[in-house]
Design an enzyme around this catalytic site. Sequence first.
Site, PDB file in Angstrom:
ATOM      1  N   ASP A  55       2.037   2.552   4.849  1.00 22.03           N
ATOM      2  CA  ASP A  55       1.357   1.261   4.985  1.00 22.03           C
ATOM      3  C   ASP A  55       0.993   1.033   6.446  1.00 22.03           C
ATOM      4  OD1 ASP A  55       1.935   0.917   2.324  1.00 22.03           O
ATOM      5  OD2 ASP A  55       3.574  -0.506   2.652  1.00 22.03           O
ATOM      6  N   ARG A  56      -0.031   0.235   6.661  1.00 25.68           N
ATOM      7  CA  ARG A  56      -0.497  -0.041   8.025  1.00 25.68           C
ATOM      8  C   ARG A  56       0.637  -0.499   8.952  1.00 25.68           C
ATOM      9  NH1 ARG A  56      -5.243  -3.113   9.900  1.00 25.68           N
ATOM     10  NH2 ARG A  56      -5.723  -3.558   7.735  1.00 25.68           N
TER      11      ARG A  56
END
Length: 239
Positions: A55-56
């Site tokens: 995930d970012r």
Amino acid sequence: MVKVSPEIILENEHFIVINKPPGLLSIPDREGKEASLKEILQQKYEQIFTVHRLDRETSGIIVFAKDAETHKFLSQAFEERTVEKYYVGLVAGTLPDKQKTIEAPITENTVKRGVMIIHKRGKPAITDYKVLEEFGKFSFVQFQIHTGRTHQIRVHMQYLGHPLVCDEIYGDGLPVKISSFKRNYKLSKNEEEERPILARTGLHAQRLRFTDMNGNQYDLEAEMPKDMRALLQQLRKNS
């Protein structure tokens, strides 16, 4: 394009292992407006293949293949669960069980795109966790995931009622400030307002264990980024 020099943990002719900084996309998103780690690597290498993603906001260890054969082999290893994946994270509150396996199927919310939920029609998802340290308001936890569902750790911890700190989707999304756990905290004279010590989902992909095509075994670790290290340091000092 953003000029980021990602920290290389290991590189050989077949693959590269990076410690991804928080806030950077692993691969380009649909809009393609933001820089991604894959694009940064593509500027340096002729071809880069996505094996898995983070995930970012999640920092930590991520592998990219440099050739199609390696890509196929490593992607299959992730798919077949022969890769061992360990994360560390800060969660809200104190967990009643200090060690547990969570088995709860995950699927995408049909109403809110990009949000995952626990549902019987979902794909099997298995997470082991072990509490490493407790600080009352927060706990520092190690996770091993045996499946690779989107947002798996975040969804499973929400399901237990102890979401990851600062998680905007599955928790309260509030940044962690020292004043929230340090007694008699005072701002320094030149500060107008308190700056958060952690302002993104408190999750870090710490370690990967896998075997490559030639039978070489790897056990690799990525150091936690500054924000999580700083928060842990303050929690240890003030709890």
